[in-house]
Motif scaffolding. Sequence first.
Motif, short mmCIF file in Angstrom:
data_model
loop_
_atom_site.label_atom_id
_atom_site.label_comp_id
_atom_site.label_asym_id
_atom_site.label_seq_id
_atom_site.Cartn_x
_atom_site.Cartn_y
_atom_site.Cartn_z
N ILE A 148 0.87 -1.18 0.00
CA ILE A 148 0.00 0.00 0.00
C ILE A 148 0.90 1.22 0.00
O ILE A 148 1.65 1.46 0.95
N TYR A 183 -1.38 -1.06 -4.18
CA TYR A 183 -2.55 -0.19 -4.04
C TYR A 183 -2.10 1.27 -4.05
O TYR A 183 -1.22 1.67 -3.28
N LEU A 224 -7.04 3.10 -7.11
CA LEU A 224 -8.26 3.36 -6.36
C LEU A 224 -8.81 4.75 -6.68
O LEU A 224 -8.06 5.68 -6.96
N LEU A 232 -9.90 -1.57 2.40
CA LEU A 232 -9.14 -2.51 1.58
C LEU A 232 -9.26 -3.93 2.13
O LEU A 232 -9.38 -4.89 1.38
#
Length: 335
Positions: A148, A183, A224, A232
């Motif tokens: 992330i 992400y 996203l 998530l």
Amino acid sequence: LRRRRRGGSCWRRVLICKLALRCLLDSTRRICEFGSVIQIGSFQITEMLYGSLKLDGGAMFGAVPKAIWAKTNLADDLNRIDLKMRGLLIRKPADSSEPGRNILVDCGVGSHWNSHFKEIFGVDLAQTSVTSGLMRQGLEPEDITDVILTHLHFDHAGGLSRLSEPNNPESKRVAMFPNARVYLQRRNWENAHEPNEKERASYRRESFEIYDDSSGLGKNLKLLDTSKEEVLFHGLSVEISNGHTLGLQIIRIQDENRSLVYPADLIPTISHIRPNYIAAYDCQPLLAIAEKKKLLSRAVEENTIVVYEHCPKVSAGTIVRDVKGNFQHGKEELL
């Protein structure tokens, strides 16, 4: 006979004390080597240190005079201050609904830069790096299932790639985490590919361009379109901040009893808790101040652990208000 018994009892007490001290030292050594673990819900959270770097102190504190910030942040001869690159390793054990996950939050500057770049920014990976940090946790880069990224500035996302031949700076760049889903906010991805003049030096395409190919590694990139907050994984969500750079995502982990937030460059060090202590790097400073106040207010209300990504002194802690209502550092938390 009594004296002998007393002497024997004394020696037993000494032996017990020595054994207890040895256990304490072993325990301390393990904590120093592997870091402590914070459990929130099903997540086991550990600090990951990706090395250190140096950035200009004036740039890190904007309009705050050096006479003030230098009291707690010593500058070198080039006016640079020491900063850590601190991420998170979040482990989620397997359960009946899904397999286990090894999640990284940010990945530092990486090791693929030339000597000129490393000299300018004082990059030091001798003590800690992505690979050595994972090794201490018994993991390899291939074991990471998810990354992330808060945003794509080089000191947060440079570790996405590595040189295929470590000693050859001209060799091809390949993925550091070939099996991981990455992400990122779409807005930040687009901003990084067409940066404004203020941020152009911070978005270094050589770090993330390996994900440009939608038929290759790009398949692992999850962009996203979060408006405010998006989950998530159960108990782990991202929130949007645009003050520092467009599409920065703040990571929040919480259960019924406690919470942790990773605000990245919105609050990079403990010195930046004061709302008006903002970096010259922030693209929208007034918005950054407003976002910081909102995050800190919630942190006080919920007794949230705040992680300081770049702080060389404190890794994390709670936020409290003083008698005048100002935000300040509360209880330090070990990661």
